[in-house]
Write a protein that holds these residues in place. Structure first.
Motif, short mmCIF file in Angstrom:
data_model
loop_
_atom_site.label_atom_id
_atom_site.label_comp_id
_atom_site.label_asym_id
_atom_site.label_seq_id
_atom_site.Cartn_x
_atom_site.Cartn_y
_atom_site.Cartn_z
N LEU A 1 0.86 -1.18 0.00
CA LEU A 1 0.00 0.00 0.00
C LEU A 1 0.90 1.23 0.00
CD1 LEU A 1 -2.53 -1.16 2.75
CD2 LEU A 1 -2.89 -1.18 0.30
N GLU A 2 0.99 1.91 -1.14
CA GLU A 2 1.91 3.03 -1.29
C GLU A 2 1.32 4.36 -0.87
OE1 GLU A 2 5.07 2.86 -1.96
OE2 GLU A 2 5.03 0.69 -2.23
N GLY A 3 0.02 4.44 -0.91
CA GLY A 3 -0.62 5.70 -0.53
C GLY A 3 -2.06 5.45 -0.13
N MET A 4 -2.53 6.19 0.88
CA MET A 4 -3.91 6.04 1.34
C MET A 4 -4.47 7.39 1.75
SD MET A 4 -3.80 2.56 3.66
CE MET A 4 -5.59 2.51 3.75
N ALA A 5 -5.75 7.57 1.50
CA ALA A 5 -6.47 8.76 1.96
C ALA A 5 -7.88 8.33 2.29
CB ALA A 5 -6.46 9.85 0.89
N ARG A 6 -8.44 8.93 3.36
CA ARG A 6 -9.77 8.46 3.78
C ARG A 6 -10.61 9.61 4.31
NH1 ARG A 6 -11.57 4.58 8.85
NH2 ARG A 6 -13.63 4.05 8.02
N GLU A 7 -11.87 9.59 3.93
CA GLU A 7 -12.90 10.43 4.51
C GLU A 7 -13.89 9.45 5.14
OE1 GLU A 7 -14.21 14.30 5.32
OE2 GLU A 7 -12.49 13.76 4.07
N PRO A 8 -13.79 9.21 6.47
CA PRO A 8 -14.57 8.13 7.10
C PRO A 8 -16.06 8.21 6.78
CG PRO A 8 -13.02 9.06 8.68
CD PRO A 8 -12.98 9.94 7.46
N GLY A 9 -16.61 7.07 6.36
CA GLY A 9 -18.02 6.98 6.05
C GLY A 9 -18.38 7.38 4.63
N TYR A 10 -17.41 7.98 3.91
CA TYR A 10 -17.69 8.43 2.54
C TYR A 10 -16.88 7.64 1.52
CZ TYR A 10 -17.29 11.36 -1.64
OH TYR A 10 -17.24 11.80 -2.93
N ARG A 11 -15.56 7.79 1.57
CA ARG A 11 -14.74 7.14 0.56
C ARG A 11 -13.29 7.01 1.03
NH1 ARG A 11 -15.27 6.91 -5.19
NH2 ARG A 11 -17.08 8.29 -5.08
N SER A 12 -12.64 5.96 0.58
CA SER A 12 -11.20 5.78 0.77
C SER A 12 -10.55 5.60 -0.59
CB SER A 12 -10.90 4.55 1.64
OG SER A 12 -11.28 4.77 2.97
N LYS A 13 -9.38 6.19 -0.76
CA LYS A 13 -8.60 5.99 -1.99
C LYS A 13 -7.29 5.32 -1.61
CE LYS A 13 -10.29 9.72 -4.96
NZ LYS A 13 -10.62 8.92 -6.15
N ILE A 14 -6.94 4.27 -2.34
CA ILE A 14 -5.76 3.48 -2.02
C ILE A 14 -4.94 3.26 -3.28
CG2 ILE A 14 -4.96 1.25 -1.13
CD1 ILE A 14 -7.65 1.10 0.36
N ALA A 15 -3.65 3.56 -3.20
CA ALA A 15 -2.73 3.33 -4.32
C ALA A 15 -1.86 2.13 -3.98
CB ALA A 15 -1.88 4.56 -4.58
N VAL A 16 -1.84 1.14 -4.86
CA VAL A 16 -1.10 -0.10 -4.59
C VAL A 16 -0.14 -0.40 -5.73
CG1 VAL A 16 -2.90 -1.12 -3.14
CG2 VAL A 16 -2.98 -1.46 -5.61
N GLN A 17 0.92 -1.12 -5.39
CA GLN A 17 1.82 -1.58 -6.43
C GLN A 17 2.33 -2.97 -6.07
OE1 GLN A 17 5.30 0.72 -7.21
NE2 GLN A 17 6.23 0.41 -5.21
N SER A 18 2.79 -3.69 -7.08
CA SER A 18 3.23 -5.08 -6.88
C SER A 18 4.72 -5.20 -7.13
CB SER A 18 2.47 -6.00 -7.83
OG SER A 18 2.98 -7.32 -7.76
N LYS A 19 5.38 -6.00 -6.30
CA LYS A 19 6.80 -6.29 -6.49
C LYS A 19 7.00 -7.41 -7.50
CE LYS A 19 7.92 -4.83 -1.78
NZ LYS A 19 8.43 -5.26 -0.45
#
Length: 414
Positions: free
Chosen positions: A222-240
């Motif tokens: 998980l390289e980056g995360m942002a959250r607005e509780p109860g509304y939306r979460s954005k997650i940036a992922v990458q694979s090795k």
């Protein structure tokens, strides 16, 4: 009293996990202090408890003197030899005291000391049991509400879920099971206090680590995360591992993995995107389905300005600006979003553009090309079926008409 003490020692050892030696020290110290303040005031006492049978013994500590001024703490040299044969002035001798004479206050104090030690031990145990679980997800049952806090029974201890750590719109009734992040352990005058959270960004992180095997084993990060509780979460992922699709791994077969997390979060939306070290590429992924255009970066102030089509503006900004805010947090850049300006050409602009294009394609002077445009011949394709005589009728001379027809034929052939 020895049977009572033995019962207490055995109970504490088996049920509460408090060692017999610890309880003996607590009880004997409490009895000694209470007795010295009560019927045996001013007298130094020594108290011992037999760990095997609970038998209580007590001795008064007396200083050997040749003239007694305080019988509570002194003894004459002649009497001292009864307790110590070779006693000399200045020695300390111990005279046994019947525990019954220690008084009712001593017994009551012993009970209080036992209860106090139990409470102290339970506080210490709470900290020891949960100090290594801070940052992990724990499960419990909602018991009650106190001053706005939810009290959650975790089994070995109670924890609080403060209003600031709850998700807007979520409500739990007593008896409901709940999963939370153990956020921290606060030290208070009442002892350690376990603080839970469902609004923390790390709650979502831990859910993904538990649900997605590839994240747990380190293949996907998980390289980056942002959250607005109860509304939306954005997650940036990458694979090795290039063979593993990081987004697909998090979504799961038919969305099973992410659906499980969404259910736990009460329907909170989750956007999972592929991480890119280039902030512009990451922006393009994060802002979908809106398409950013005319992107400009201010690296010094870490700001990105871009425009989107008018119909995509509400998507890019989101309800109460939350989508733009989450994207900004995910990128670590401040975003300035504008509406793409589309200039509509008026009739005169379109006519002038057609005249200039036709003049260039046919070799006519601009005023002569304007004559043809005004007759509807505003592009090469419009000349299909038109001959030189038609152009003469429109106002061109025969030489001009011949040249135009030749140019048109050349363009169409090319």
């Amino acid at each position: 009293m020895s049977n009572e003490i033995l019962s207490v020692l055995e109970y504490m050892e088996k049920e509460k996990g408090i060692s017999r030696e610890d309880m003996i020290q607590t009880i004997s110290s409490a009895i000694r202090n209470a007795a010295q303040k009560g019927v045996n005031a001013g007298q130094e006492l020594k108290v011992e408890i037999n760990p095997k049978n609970g038998a209580l013994k007590a001795w008064a500590e007396l200083a050997v003197v040749d003239s007694v001024s305080d019988p509570a703490c002194e003894i004459h040299i002649e009497k001292a030899t009864l307790y110590k044969e070779d006693a000399v002035i200045g020695d300390i001798v111990f005279r046994e005291v019947d525990p019954a004479f220690l008084g009712r206050i001593a017994a009551q104090t012993a009970r209080q000391a036992i209860m106090q030690r139990i409470r102290q031990f339970e506080k210490e145990r709470i900290f020891d049991d949960y100090k290594d679980q801070v940052g992990d997800i724990v499960s419990g049952i909602v018991r009650r509400r106190e001053r706005g806090d939810l009290i959650v029974d975790l089994g070995k201890a109670e924890a609080i879920l403060p209003p600031r750590e709850r998700v807007p719109g979520e409500d739990y009734a007593p008896g409901e099971r709940i999963r939370c992040l153990l956020l921290k352990i606060d030290t208070t005058p009442r002892g350690p206090e376990l603080v839970l959270s469902r609004a923390s960004l790390n709650f979502v992180r831990r859910l993904f680590e538990l649900e997605v095997t590839e994240i747990a084993d380190g293949t996907v990060s998980l390289e980056g995360m942002a959250r607005e509780p109860g509304y939306r979460s954005k997650i940036a992922v990458q694979s090795k591992d290039p063979k593993v699709d990081p987004v697909g791994a998090c979504v799961g077969a038919r969305g099973a993995r992410v659906k499980s997390i969404v259910r736990e979060l009460g329907g909170e939306k989750i956007d999972i995107i592929k991480y890119d070290a280039n902030p512009i590429a990451l922006l393009e992924e994060a802002i979908k389905p809106a398409i950013p255009r005319n992107i400009r970066m201010d690296e010094e102030h870490r700001r990105i300005y871009f425009e989107v089509d008018e119909e995509d503006l509400s998507i890019a900004i989101g309800r109460r600006g939350q989508n733009a805010k989450l994207t900004s947090k995910l990128l670590g850049w401040r975003l300035d979003i504008g509406k793409l300006k589309v200039q509509e050409q008026g009739f005169d602009e379109k006519r002038q553009e057609a005249i200039l294009t036709l003049a260039e394609r046919t070799g006519l002077a601009v005023p002569r090309a304007a004559v043809l445009v005004d007759h509807g011949l505003n592009n090469i394709e419009a000349f299909v079926g038109v001959d030189a005589e038609d152009l003469v009728d429109m106002g061109l001379n025969e030489e001009e008409a011949g040249k135009v027809i030749a140019k048109v034929a050349e363009s169409m052939a090319g």
